[in-house]
Design a protein around this motif. Structure first.
Motif, PDB file in Angstrom:
ATOM      1  N   ARG A 201       0.750  -1.152  -0.069  1.00 18.47           N
ATOM      2  CA  ARG A 201       0.116   0.136  -0.218  1.00 18.47           C
ATOM      3  C   ARG A 201       0.872   1.511  -0.008  1.00 18.47           C
ATOM      4  O   ARG A 201       0.522   2.424  -0.696  1.00 18.47           O
ATOM      5  N   THR A 202       1.970   1.134   0.798  1.00 12.94           N
ATOM      6  CA  THR A 202       2.799   2.355   0.850  1.00 12.94           C
ATOM      7  C   THR A 202       3.643   2.639  -0.350  1.00 12.94           C
ATOM      8  O   THR A 202       4.092   3.749  -0.582  1.00 12.94           O
ATOM      9  N   PHE A 203       4.414   1.530  -0.711  1.00 14.47           N
ATOM     10  CA  PHE A 203       5.313   1.509  -1.817  1.00 14.47           C
ATOM     11  C   PHE A 203       5.296   0.972  -2.844  1.00 14.47           C
ATOM     12  O   PHE A 203       6.305   0.883  -3.721  1.00 14.47           O
ATOM     13  N   ASP A 204       3.792   0.447  -3.102  1.00 16.42           N
ATOM     14  CA  ASP A 204       3.785  -0.383  -4.321  1.00 16.42           C
ATOM     15  C   ASP A 204       4.687  -1.521  -4.433  1.00 16.42           C
ATOM     16  O   ASP A 204       5.178  -1.959  -5.394  1.00 16.42           O
ATOM     17  N   CYS A 205       5.172  -2.229  -3.228  1.00 13.03           N
ATOM     18  CA  CYS A 205       6.049  -3.417  -2.994  1.00 13.03           C
ATOM     19  C   CYS A 205       5.160  -4.604  -3.913  1.00 13.03           C
ATOM     20  O   CYS A 205       4.330  -5.030  -3.205  1.00 13.03           O
ATOM     21  N   VAL A 206       5.840  -5.397  -4.755  1.00 13.58           N
ATOM     22  CA  VAL A 206       4.909  -6.551  -5.370  1.00 13.58           C
ATOM     23  C   VAL A 206       5.999  -7.887  -5.210  1.00 13.58           C
ATOM     24  O   VAL A 206       5.372  -8.712  -6.073  1.00 13.58           O
ATOM     25  N   LEU A 207       6.749  -7.774  -4.444  1.00 16.72           N
ATOM     26  CA  LEU A 207       7.758  -9.040  -4.548  1.00 16.72           C
ATOM     27  C   LEU A 207       8.608  -9.036  -2.916  1.00 16.72           C
ATOM     28  O   LEU A 207       9.038  -8.084  -2.516  1.00 16.72           O
ATOM     29  N   GLN A 208       8.485 -10.313  -2.527  1.00 19.20           N
ATOM     30  CA  GLN A 208       9.151 -10.450  -1.239  1.00 19.20           C
ATOM     31  C   GLN A 208       9.980 -11.632  -1.069  1.00 19.20           C
ATOM     32  O   GLN A 208       9.483 -12.455  -1.920  1.00 19.20           O
ATOM     33  N   THR A 209      11.232 -11.677  -0.737  1.00 18.22           N
ATOM     34  CA  THR A 209      11.994 -12.611  -0.773  1.00 18.22           C
ATOM     35  C   THR A 209      12.071 -13.207   0.750  1.00 18.22           C
ATOM     36  O   THR A 209      12.060 -12.517   1.487  1.00 18.22           O
ATOM     37  N   GLY A 210      12.752 -14.554   1.011  1.00 20.98           N
ATOM     38  CA  GLY A 210      12.874 -14.969   2.330  1.00 20.98           C
ATOM     39  C   GLY A 210      13.398 -16.464   1.798  1.00 20.98           C
ATOM     40  O   GLY A 210      13.579 -17.166   0.914  1.00 20.98           O
ATOM     41  N   GLY A 211      13.762 -17.022   3.066  1.00 22.39           N
ATOM     42  CA  GLY A 211      14.367 -18.568   2.996  1.00 22.39           C
ATOM     43  C   GLY A 211      13.093 -19.468   2.669  1.00 22.39           C
ATOM     44  O   GLY A 211      11.933 -19.159   3.053  1.00 22.39           O
ATOM     45  N   SER A 212      13.436 -20.315   2.156  1.00 21.81           N
ATOM     46  CA  SER A 212      12.350 -21.516   1.695  1.00 21.81           C
ATOM     47  C   SER A 212      11.618 -21.884   2.949  1.00 21.81           C
ATOM     48  O   SER A 212      10.514 -22.542   2.841  1.00 21.81           O
ATOM     49  N   ASP A 213      12.429 -22.139   4.032  1.00 27.99           N
ATOM     50  CA  ASP A 213      11.549 -22.602   5.281  1.00 27.99           C
ATOM     51  C   ASP A 213      10.741 -21.449   5.709  1.00 27.99           C
ATOM     52  O   ASP A 213       9.884 -21.724   6.779  1.00 27.99           O
TER      53      ASP A 213
END
Length: 437
Positions: A201-213
């Motif tokens: 909503r604030t930054f138009d962020c459309v991708l998150q990354t993280g560990g597969s766990d």
């Protein structure tokens, strides 16, 4: 950290121009273990700049090896022109994501705030703050703390289904254990989903990354945004870094490799990479270095044809230690390694480097009266005083790289600064000794 600045570090980095798309490069480097729609992601990353993020919880005063994977993925996406958000978990750090085995011990607000500041420094080191796609660091406490319990339950919790939450791997593992799971940790995935929606909503962020766990937590955000905003956003889960027997490296397992020099010394850090197995080293080069595909292919040939030379391991250790601790620290670690085995001068090593090197060896604390023979036994280099005397008589005992034939002399008389000594039996068997003051 050495005199190498963040700007110096970042200026040396680039993506490999032999790849058409940054998606192709991160796939080649093994950075994608699981993801949302691959075709859509490839198209998204080939287009105009997008905003993406990764979260880092302050569950320790330092980030570790697994977090470095995320930081390097973020940096590659930034080098491709995309806009990174580094989220430090001022609120989620107060909760803790569920571990598969046991409940986390909650930290105080003061401790969490202190560690947030330390984690922020780590994140800022690996990503550029310059330009239109410069790093922005955010703290989820800023939007979570003002929420009342009623608002949280009505506006956020209403969008989550318990039956889906129960299927998440970490939750399922805990439900089937004797420890069970508290409502606090069970709610963690809701908080992470809220983070993603707030950043969308604030930054138009459309991708998150993280560990597969963390895949269950990643998809809690994509689902919340789909339900409440009616749009599709994405997630990438990176592979877990494991040792040769498949064990994960991390603080929960007690074998974390920390990025903070006070928690894992640059020497120990260098040795970790130098000791990688031939079967793992090329994959490590792909993930943890900015070497090109052509350079990595050349090192793969070296591994196949001249494995005894360990050229790939040496390059890996140099590159990653320089990345994390600076080139000066990497060179000092190389000098220390050489000096320990008689190929350099121990007396010129900085005191902290020498102490770190000795700490990685089989070690004994002795007093000022301990003889060389006694020290050899105490460190386990020989089984008995008789064996120590025979080894010395045969010319196979060294203290600080000097051959010692009289095993009755005290270690203190030979110690560097009257405190530290490196014992060597033959060419390669080493131990460290610290003389009590």
């Amino acid at each position: 950290m050495t005199s190498q600045t963040t700007a110096d570090l970042l200026a040396t980095q680039s993506n490999d121009s032999s790849f058409e798309n940054v998606w192709d490069e991160i796939v080649y480097r093994g950075l994608v273990h699981v993801s949302t729609d691959e075709g859509a992601l490839r198209e998204l990353l080939a287009g105009p700049p997008i905003t993406f993020y990764c979260g880092f919880d302050p569950t320790a005063p330092s980030l570790h090896l697994g977090n470095l994977v995320q930081l390097l993925l973020l940096r590659r996406l930034q080098l491709a022109g995309h806009k990174p958000l580094g989220l430090v978990g001022g609120s989620t750090g107060l909760i803790g994501d569920p571990r598969p085995t046991a409940e986390r011990v909650l930290k105080t607000r003061e401790q969490t705030a202190e560690w947030v500041d330390k984690i922020r420094v780590h994140v800022e080191r690996y990503l550029s703050a310059a330009g239109e796609n410069g790093l922005r660091v955010v703290n989820n406490l800023d939007w979570t703390e003002p929420l009342s319990a009623i608002e949280f339950l009505r506006d956020i919790g209403k969008n989550f289904r318990v039956n889906t939450m129960l299927k998440k791997d970490a939750v399922s593992a805990r439900l089937n254990s004797d420890a069970g799971i508290s409502y606090t940790e069970f709610s963690y995935q809701i908080l992470q989903g809220l983070d993603y929606r707030e950043l969308y909503r604030t930054f138009d962020c459309v991708l998150q990354t993280g560990g597969s766990d963390q895949w269950g937590n990643l998809t809690s955000g994509t689902e919340l945004i789909r339900r409440t905003e009616g749009v599709t956003v994405h997630a990438i889960g990176t592979p877990l870094i494991t040792n040769s027997d498949g064990t994960k490296f991390g603080k929960s397992e007690g074998n974390a490799v920390w990025l903070d020099a006070t928690m894992t010394s640059p020497y120990a850090f260098y040795q970790f990479w130098l000791n990688q197995e031939d079967t793992d080293v090329i994959d490590r080069l792909k993930v943890f270095t900015f070497l090109s595909r052509a350079e990595i292919d050349a090192l793969a040939v070296q591994v196949a044809e001249r494995p005894f030379a360990r050229e790939a391991q040496k390059r890996l250790a140099l590159e990653v230690t320089s990345l994390v601790h600076g080139t000066d620290a990497a060179r000092a670690a190389i000098d220390a390694s050489a000096a320990l085995f008689g190929q350099g001068d121990l007396t010129v090593l900085p005191g902290d480097v020498l102490e770190a090197a000795i700490a990685e060896l089989p070690h004994a604390d002795v007093d000022g009266t301990t003889t060389v023979s006694q020290a050899l036994v105490a460190t386990g280099l020989v089984a008995s005083l008789g064996a120590a005397r025979r080894a010395a008589a045969e010319g196979g005992v060294y203290v600080n790289n000097e051959r010692v034939s009289d095993d009755s002399v005290t270690v203190a008389s030979l110690a560097l600064g009257g405190k530290h000594a490196v014992l060597r039996r033959g060419k390669k068997t080493l131990a460290g000794v610290t003389v009590a003051s």
